[in-house]
Design an enzyme around this catalytic site. Sequence first.
Site, PDB file in Angstrom:
ATOM      1  N   VAL A 159      -1.537  -6.733  -4.847  1.00  0.00           N
ATOM      2  CA  VAL A 159      -1.202  -7.940  -4.086  1.00  0.00           C
ATOM      3  C   VAL A 159      -2.429  -8.845  -4.046  1.00  0.00           C
ATOM      4  O   VAL A 159      -3.521  -8.414  -3.672  1.00  0.00           O
ATOM      5  CB  VAL A 159      -0.734  -7.574  -2.660  1.00  0.00           C
ATOM      6  CG1 VAL A 159      -0.567  -8.820  -1.807  1.00  0.00           C
ATOM      7  CG2 VAL A 159       0.577  -6.803  -2.727  1.00  0.00           C
ATOM      8  N   GLU A 162     -19.166  17.033   3.207  1.00  0.00           N
ATOM      9  CA  GLU A 162     -18.290  17.867   2.376  1.00  0.00           C
ATOM     10  C   GLU A 162     -18.751  17.850   0.924  1.00  0.00           C
ATOM     11  O   GLU A 162     -18.795  18.873   0.244  1.00  0.00           O
ATOM     12  CB  GLU A 162     -16.842  17.379   2.511  1.00  0.00           C
ATOM     13  CG  GLU A 162     -16.301  17.707   3.898  1.00  0.00           C
ATOM     14  CD  GLU A 162     -14.953  17.083   4.233  1.00  0.00           C
ATOM     15  OE1 GLU A 162     -14.286  17.602   5.124  1.00  0.00           O
ATOM     16  OE2 GLU A 162     -14.579  16.063   3.639  1.00  0.00           O
ATOM     17  N   GLY A 173       0.822  -1.207   0.000  1.00  0.00           N
ATOM     18  CA  GLY A 173       0.000   0.000   0.000  1.00  0.00           C
ATOM     19  C   GLY A 173       0.852   1.252   0.000  1.00  0.00           C
ATOM     20  O   GLY A 173       1.927   1.288   0.603  1.00  0.00           O
ATOM     21  N   GLY A 184      -0.765   4.304   0.640  1.00  0.00           N
ATOM     22  CA  GLY A 184      -1.612   5.323   1.271  1.00  0.00           C
ATOM     23  C   GLY A 184      -0.911   5.880   2.489  1.00  0.00           C
ATOM     24  O   GLY A 184       0.324   5.878   2.577  1.00  0.00           O
TER      25      GLY A 184
END
Length: 494
Positions: free
Chosen positions: A94, A190, A26, A28
């Site tokens: 993965v 938002e 990852g 992130g």
Amino acid sequence: MAAEEATGTDRGLVRRSDRHQVVVIGSGFGGLFGTKSLAHADADVTMIAKTTHHLFQPLLYQVATGILSEGEIAPPTREVLAGQKNAQVLLGEVTTIDLDKRLVTSHVLGRELVTPYDSLIVAAGAGQSYFGNDHFAEFAPGMKSIDDALELRGRIFGAFEMAELGAARGENVDHLLTFVVVGAGPTGVEMAGQIAELAHRTLKKDFRSINSRTARVILVDAAPQVLPPFGQKLGRWTKKKLEDLGVEVLLGAMVTDVDERGLVLKYKDGSEQRVDSVTKVWAAGVQANPLGKQLAEQTGAPQDRAGRISVNPDLTLPGHPEVFVVGDMISLDNLPGVAQVAIQGAKYAAKEIEGRLAGKAPQPPFKYFDKGSMAIVSRFKAVAMVGKLRVTGVLAWLMWLVVHLFYLTGFKNRVTAVLRWFVSFIGRGRSERTSTEQQIFARAALKRLDRGATSLVSEPGVYDAERRRAELEAQAAEEAHLSDDNLRGVKVGG
Ligand SMILES: Cc1cc2nc3c(=O)[nH]c(=O)nc-3n(C[C@H](O)[C@H](O)[C@H](O)COP(=O)(O)OP(=O)(O)OC[C@H]3O[C@@H](n4cnc5c(N)ncnc54)[C@H](O)[C@@H]3O)c2cc1C
């Protein structure tokens, strides 16, 4: 089997050196901060991620509503890590983690790679959950990736375009000018706020046959209040500010069906309501990455309803002290799925790996330090919760601005983001309104192919360069012949 023994087979295994091998899954918040924190470790770090960028998810809604460009919130991981000599970046999804053999298998466009590790940090995040109704996704995209944001941008601005065309022909365009956001958490709030600002401020002078200010923006949630984690007081304040902006807030309303033209809501009293709306945004529910299931099956660690895996207090897996899981994938002490949990968890895991290599004693269990939460409602209006402090309005909005600038990756991105916020919040412009048909429809088209994008490229190893060269030469000769002999195009006159 240790990672060393796994090298040297014919399965494309990659071992970079005899040093300790850390694989990070990852790119992130968990993946990137984990990798960066290992910069001084006596180890090689391989980050495997299915995108080539790090994504700052909290600002995705600004890409979807034309404030920021995708590059500003998604810098190339390779560039971010260019100066970190012990770090390598590999593109790939993965698919398998083999805990016994200490191997990670990843795929990209039909190419398979098996990477051995000595230590592993799994930070593969979470995806959107449609609560068992995955077919809703086609009509109500989520907000998790750059693809999502660009598709939504195309759908939102495209709806106004289609409404303009329809209205010019005298048709009813209410369904095109109705925008529904499902989920009244921070992302939904938002998103609804920004679509309302688009309709009421940004686009108000741009159309001739429609009045963009008549657009309906509806925020729907099955919960009885908006922003539940922020408490009732801030929830009430946010609802009022959204309503002042023209957002209709429907609470206690569960979405039971979604199709191309709208969605069906069911209320507590059993009554149902159909809302005609072409543009729906799904901002409700998360499901931890499916890799969690594999890890649970191999270790017996339980998973919660959202698929999050239980980890030991030091973020490792039962029976596997060499494997850390961090961020949105974990279930530990009711920690929320927020960026800080991923960042702090990844830093903790990196420090533990580095400490072990240096022969240090283990750290005390992972302790999350809550730095607070905030959500923006519209320009100059936000809510923030820091410890016992509750802040609303301009002050909270300024806090939001500073925090997001601080965590946005890259100096260049911070400068351009400030400029764009200036344009959008002080003025009424949105510089990132470009969208293409490809962005709106390509994902659905790819899904219809048997093997997705892999269907569009040749299998590894079967590419016949000689045959392809002959085909291209024949094609070029044919084209030249058509031009030379005046066979191309339509003949004019005699
Ligand atoms: C729209 C939105 C708004 C948000 N707003 C806020 C906010 O305001 N404040 C806040 O604190 N948090 C916010 N969050 C939550 C926050 O972004 C997450 O908690 C955080 O990103 C979790 O970090 P992570 O590293 O666990 O996962 P992610 O950041 O999601 O990273 C997961 C990584 O794994 C990669 N990956 C996934 N599967 C595979 C695979 N099979 N193989 C290889 N790579 C894979 C992904 O490509 C990605 O790089 C928001 C989230 C969203 C979606």
